[in-house]
Write an enzyme that holds these catalytic residues in place. Structure first.
Site, PDB file in Angstrom:
ATOM      1  N   HIS A 188       0.474  -1.110   0.267  1.00  0.00           N
ATOM      2  CA  HIS A 188      -0.525  -0.046  -0.035  1.00  0.00           C
ATOM      3  C   HIS A 188       0.795   1.453   0.131  1.00  0.00           C
ATOM      4  CE1 HIS A 188      -3.485  -2.120   0.821  1.00  0.00           C
ATOM      5  NE2 HIS A 188      -3.181  -3.009   1.685  1.00  0.00           N
TER       6      HIS A 188
ATOM      7  N   ASN B 236     -10.317  -3.175   2.278  1.00  0.00           N
ATOM      8  CA  ASN B 236      -9.838  -2.621   1.182  1.00  0.00           C
ATOM      9  C   ASN B 236     -11.286  -2.358   0.650  1.00  0.00           C
ATOM     10  OD1 ASN B 236      -7.070  -3.312   1.099  1.00  0.00           O
ATOM     11  ND2 ASN B 236      -7.089  -5.335   1.067  1.00  0.00           N
TER      12      ASN B 236
ATOM     13  N   TYR C  13       0.807  -3.891  11.901  1.00  0.00           N
ATOM     14  CA  TYR C  13       0.185  -2.795  12.222  1.00  0.00           C
ATOM     15  C   TYR C  13       1.542  -2.359  13.119  1.00  0.00           C
ATOM     16  CZ  TYR C  13      -3.173  -4.381   8.332  1.00  0.00           C
ATOM     17  OH  TYR C  13      -3.117  -4.624   7.355  1.00  0.00           O
TER      18      TYR C  13
HETATM   19 FE1  HDE Z   1      -2.507  -5.001   5.380  1.00  0.00          FE
HETATM   20  N1  HDE Z   1      -0.399  -4.137   5.821  1.00  0.00           N
HETATM   21  N2  HDE Z   1      -1.644  -6.892   5.880  1.00  0.00           N
HETATM   22  N3  HDE Z   1      -4.750  -5.567   4.728  1.00  0.00           N
HETATM   23  N4  HDE Z   1      -3.027  -3.268   4.783  1.00  0.00           N
HETATM   24  C1  HDE Z   1      -0.187  -2.919   5.945  1.00  0.00           C
HETATM   25  O1  HDE Z   1       0.801  -1.850   7.164  1.00  0.00           O
HETATM   26  C2  HDE Z   1      -0.988  -6.950   6.311  1.00  0.00           C
HETATM   27  C3  HDE Z   1      -4.770  -6.739   4.842  1.00  0.00           C
HETATM   28  C4  HDE Z   1      -4.210  -2.868   4.642  1.00  0.00           C
HETATM   29  O2  HDE Z   1      -3.214   3.757   4.462  1.00  0.00           O
HETATM   30  C5  HDE Z   1       0.774  -2.482   6.730  1.00  0.00           C
HETATM   31  O3  HDE Z   1       1.548   0.809   7.810  1.00  0.00           O
HETATM   32  C6  HDE Z   1      -0.840  -8.514   6.984  1.00  0.00           C
HETATM   33  C7  HDE Z   1      -6.376  -6.991   4.886  1.00  0.00           C
HETATM   34  C8  HDE Z   1      -4.760  -1.560   4.421  1.00  0.00           C
HETATM   35  O4  HDE Z   1      -1.539   3.301   5.412  1.00  0.00           O
HETATM   36  C9  HDE Z   1       1.638  -3.831   7.218  1.00  0.00           C
HETATM   37  C10 HDE Z   1      -1.631  -8.969   6.406  1.00  0.00           C
HETATM   38  C11 HDE Z   1      -7.002  -5.930   4.691  1.00  0.00           C
HETATM   39  C12 HDE Z   1      -2.499  -0.851   4.155  1.00  0.00           C
HETATM   40  C13 HDE Z   1       0.439  -4.473   6.718  1.00  0.00           C
HETATM   41  C14 HDE Z   1      -2.390  -7.965   5.719  1.00  0.00           C
HETATM   42  C15 HDE Z   1      -5.584  -4.880   4.459  1.00  0.00           C
HETATM   43  C16 HDE Z   1      -2.380  -1.870   4.567  1.00  0.00           C
HETATM   44  C17 HDE Z   1       2.252  -1.671   5.455  1.00  0.00           C
HETATM   45  C18 HDE Z   1      -2.430 -10.304   6.638  1.00  0.00           C
HETATM   46  C19 HDE Z   1      -8.210  -5.548   4.328  1.00  0.00           C
HETATM   47  C20 HDE Z   1      -2.536   0.963   3.949  1.00  0.00           C
HETATM   48  C21 HDE Z   1       2.176  -0.355   5.577  1.00  0.00           C
HETATM   49  C22 HDE Z   1      -2.836 -10.629   7.936  1.00  0.00           C
HETATM   50  C23 HDE Z   1      -8.888  -5.869   5.210  1.00  0.00           C
HETATM   51  C24 HDE Z   1      -2.985   1.414   4.798  1.00  0.00           C
HETATM   52  C25 HDE Z   1       1.128  -0.622   6.994  1.00  0.00           C
HETATM   53  C26 HDE Z   1      -2.447   2.864   5.258  1.00  0.00           C
HETATM   54  C27 HDE Z   1      -1.050  -1.953   5.260  1.00  0.00           C
HETATM   55  C28 HDE Z   1      -0.153  -6.050   6.984  1.00  0.00           C
HETATM   56  C29 HDE Z   1      -3.544  -8.296   4.933  1.00  0.00           C
HETATM   57  C30 HDE Z   1      -5.147  -3.430   4.538  1.00  0.00           C
HETATM   58  C31 HDE Z   1       2.652  -4.343   6.790  1.00  0.00           C
HETATM   59  C32 HDE Z   1       0.445  -8.708   7.894  1.00  0.00           C
HETATM   60  C33 HDE Z   1      -6.869  -8.478   4.829  1.00  0.00           C
HETATM   61  C34 HDE Z   1      -5.318  -0.645   3.658  1.00  0.00           C
HETATM   62  O5  HDE Z   1       1.588  -3.899   8.345  1.00  0.00           O
END
Ligand code: HDE
Length: 752
Positions: free
Chosen positions: A130, A202, A417
């Site tokens: 992202h 999402n 996160y």
């Molecule tokens: Fe994320 N995701 N994600 N994700 N995600 C990040 O956090 C992660 C997942 C989502 O505008 C990271 O600050 C794991 C689902 C958004 O700053 C990180 C898993 C959904 C954003 C991270 C998921 C999301 C992130 C990267 C699997 C929808 C952007 C930078 C379990 C429900 C937020 C950060 C923004 C960002 C980890 C799966 C949505 C690495 C481990 C499912 C919208 O922490």
């Protein structure tokens, strides 16, 4: 504003002073706190003790030296003169300090070193996923309808809560294009009175994996290949399809990505989903399971694939620009927050669907989305880096009334996160960065660390203590403390395994496919065919075809034909499922707010109606942009696009107010778009504009001489092309098509 604690600091000081004199303790220099502790552990909550009388603290100032009581917009740069970071006025910033005009440069040049050194450190790591995004501020207003299921204060009727939203793509780097085929992030930070609530969602309601431990796998597969670092921001490559064809639980999310949802028209026309099931609790302590949904007021709309590709080159910032322009034009993006609510039963299932499986949806026909509040985005950030880039969303930021479930994807995110911010924002104090600061009082016992902004008082950041009078005290129900819902954990062996109910990887993919209208199915077929044809490895294509065969034989056959491969037989008969019409984007009428209307004008023709039609478009909440052969003014109105700069993809509809003859720069050597000339009657760039708009099923209207362009393009009388006597009548006829988003009749509604 947060409620002040019942007892004021003054009371506490007086009580502490009384204790001092009661104990007749001499005021010995060096005693640790401002009060004298009692022998018994303090039991009555109160504000933190004041500092000792001789203690001072830095004066309250913004990072640029302004007083902190000025409006947020005034507290950035200060004064009329250039200064150093320490406020020293500077005489010259263009020449380094040298030993004579020919040098060498002197090491003692403090300004040079400060300027270059700060520049050297301007970048922070982009988000690991992202990375590419944009944000806006807004306000959320509760309807009160959520109160029955959650005691979260921001859901109360009429309650207004400040929010910051960040939209994003997933795979691309920070500088990648907006309109690539990908999932979009929809992360919302609610600055509630009860602390920050982050809904990190999402635009697709399911995910590729069921267990967070697989996240590095799907992301490594989707990111560019490690050797050449290509392709950027794409899923159309071997490693992505290698993974999803082997890891078949990814098939559901993958089909959403291959559908029009993967290429949204705008962040304003996207749904948002919390994806997981959450556990809500109300004031009486009753719990339900729930899924969060954002519904855009403008409906869900997408680009066509060709538009998306053109935009990636013509305007890689298309979604960013669209969001800012809409807010600036007063067409504030609006979304309703809704809940799908399920009984909190021990099986955590609804209608046979495992609510802990993040690869499954619950069709809205089975559990309607119930609106609980409205979000309006009404301000763009002042500084992209300070706000959008430094925003840290933390999935575990819940408020009382909202809690996690055991969804293994959610559970892993609870770790990730917080963890990721430590590196990206360089240390544990990122909640103190202005965009992340809670709008509720903070009284934690977290201390020190890089970039500590707070000047903590007291001497006892530990519990229990008596030196700070026992402060801070744990809150209970009466003080609205967060409650971890005491869910019973079923006795089970410690094991690395999924529940058997997670094994069905195809039935809901088929449900999605069957819920699409024929034109949407066509787009899905094209997307799979395009992406798989971009893969080099035959084995990967064959493997993915096998998954498609298990989803639907027609889909599989169509894609196989495009790949030049035989369609395999399914390994199991495709599931018998009920379609969910709510998943289709077609068949409704939506408001046209913020739509962009391109008006082609001929400076040598009749420009009499221009002012009125432009105003009528503004009045309808849309944005008119005048397109002319040259810049400057036409008919007394400013020209926003020239034939050289305009491209059809940035407009939702085209109005032809004239038929401009080829302009002097309409030469293929000057503007490659002029190579499309088929006639000398009209400027070839206008014909290209009309031709592309027609191909992308956009409404086109003409009046007066404008009808000549329709004739030259050969589209007179085709669906969605209107030619009326007056400008006003043309606009009225056009609006009907804008409500449906596109002129869908132009796409043949059959599987070819
Ligand atoms: Fe994320 N995701 N994600 N994700 N995600 C990040 O956090 C992660 C997942 C989502 O505008 C990271 O600050 C794991 C689902 C958004 O700053 C990180 C898993 C959904 C954003 C991270 C998921 C999301 C992130 C990267 C699997 C929808 C952007 C930078 C379990 C429900 C937020 C950060 C923004 C960002 C980890 C799966 C949505 C690495 C481990 C499912 C919208 O922490």
């Amino acid at each position: 504003m947060a409620k002040k604690p019942a007892r004021k600091i003054k009371d506490t000081v007086e009580a502490a002073a009384a204790k001092v004199s009661a104990a007749l303790t001499p005021d010995v220099p060096g005693s640790p706190g401002s009060g004298t502790p009692a022998v018994e552990e303090p039991a009555t909550p109160h504000d933190p003790l004041p500092p000792k009388p001789e203690q001072g603290a830095p004066e309250s100032r913004t990072p640029t030296g302004a007083a902190t009581d000025v409006p947020p917009t005034d507290n950035s740069q200060q004064g009329e003169y250039l200064t150093s970071a320490h406020g020293l006025r500077l005489r010259d910033t263009d020449h380094s300090l040298k030993a004579g005009p020919r040098g060498p440069v002197l090491l003692q040049d403090q300004h040079f070193r400060e300027k270059i050194s700060h520049f050297d450190h301007e970048r922070i790591p982009e988000r690991v996923v992202h990375a590419r995004g944009t944000g806006a501020h807004g306000v959320f207003t509760g309807y009160g309808t959520g109160e029955a299921v959650s005691r979260a204060g921001f859901l109360a009727k009429g309650k207004e809560t400040a929010v910051f939203v960040r939209f994003s793509t997933v795979l691309g780097s920070r500088g990648s294009a907006d309109t690539v085929r990908d999932t979009r992030g929809f992360a919302t930070k609610f600055y509630t009175d009860e602390g920050v609530f982050d809904l990190v969602g999402n635009n697709i309601p399911v995910f590729f994996i069921q267990d967070a431990i697989k996240f590095p796998d799907i992301i490594h597969a989707g990111k560019p290949h490690p050797d050449r670092e290509i392709p950027q921001a794409q899923s159309a490559h071997d490693s992505f399809w290698d993974f999803v064809s082997l890891h078949t639980e990814a098939q559901h999310h993958t089909m959403w990505n291959m559908s029009d949802r993967g290429i949204p028209r705008s962040y304003r026309t996207m749904e948002g989903f919390g994806v997981h099931t959450f556990r809500l609790s109300n004031a009486a302590g009753e719990t339900v399971l729930a899924k969060f949904h954002w519904k855009p007021k403008l409906g869900v709309h997408s680009l066509t694939w060709e538009e998306a590709q053109l935009l990636s080159g013509v305007d890689p910032d298309f979604h960013r620009r669209d969001l800012y322009d809409a807010i600036e034009a007063g067409a504030f993006p609006e979304y309703e927050l809704g809940l799908q609510i399920f009984p909190d039963n021990p099986e955590e299932t609804f209608a046979g669907i495992d609510l802990l499986d993040p690869t499954k949806i619950v069709p809205e026909e089975l559990a309607p989305v119930q609106p609980v509040g409205k979000l309006i985005l009404n301000r763009t950030p002042t500084n992209f880096f300070a706000e959008t880039e430094q925003a840290a969303f933390i999935l575990g930021n819940f408020v009382p009334g909202i809690d996690a479930t055991n969804d293994p994807l959610l559970q892993g995110r609870l770790f990730s996160y917080l963890d990721t911010q430590l590196t990206r924002l360089a240390g544990p104090n990122f909640p103190q960065i202005p965009i992340n600061r809670p709008h509720a009082p903070v009284n934690d016992m977290l201390r020190d660390g890089y970039h500590q902004n707070a000047v903590h008082g007291g001497v006892a950041p530990y519990r229990p203590n008596s030196l700070d009078g026992g402060n801070p005290f744990p809150a209970g129900d009466a003080e609205n403390a967060f409650l971890d819902v005491p869910v019973t954990v079923t006795e089970a062996p410690k094991i690395r395994q999924n529940p058997a109910s997670f094994d069905d990887h195809y039935s809901q993919v088929r449900l999605f496919w069957l819920s699409m209208t024929p034109v949407e199915q066509q787009h899905i077929i094209s997307a799979y065919t395009f992406e798989l044809n971009k893969c080099y490895e035959q084995a990967i294509k064959e493997r993915q075809l096998q998954s498609l065969a298990n989803i639907d034989p027609v889909l599989c056959q169509q894609v196989a034909t495009g790949l030049g491969l035989p369609a395999p037989e399914p390994t199991a008969p495709p599931a018998d499922v009920e379609p969910s019409p709510a998943l289709s984007q077609l068949g409704h009428t939506w408001p046209a707010d913020g739509r962009t209307i391109g008006i082609v004008v001929d400076p040598d023709g009749d420009t009499g109606d221009l002012g009125a039609i432009r105003q009528a478009i503004f009045d309808a909440g849309m944005v008119p942009l005048l397109i002319a052969p040259h810049g400057g003014m036409v008919g007394g109105l400013p020209v926003q696009r020239t034939f050289a700069t305009a491209r059809s993809v940035e407009f939702d509809a085209i109005l032809l107010a004239g038929a401009p003859v080829p302009a002097p720069d309409a030469l293929p050597g000057r503007d490659a778009k002029a190579g499309a000339a088929t006639t000398t009657v009209v400027d070839p760039r206008v014909l290209l504009l009309v031709d592309e708009s027609w191909r992308h099923a956009k409404a086109i209207g003409a009046w007066g001489a404008g009808a000549t362009v329709l004739e030259a393009s050969g589209i007179t009388g085709t669906p969605g092309v209107v030619s009326k006597k007056t400008a006003a009548a043309t606009l009225t006829a056009l609006q009907k098509f804008l409500g449906a988003h596109r002129v869908w009749e132009r796409f043949p509604a059959v599987i070819a």
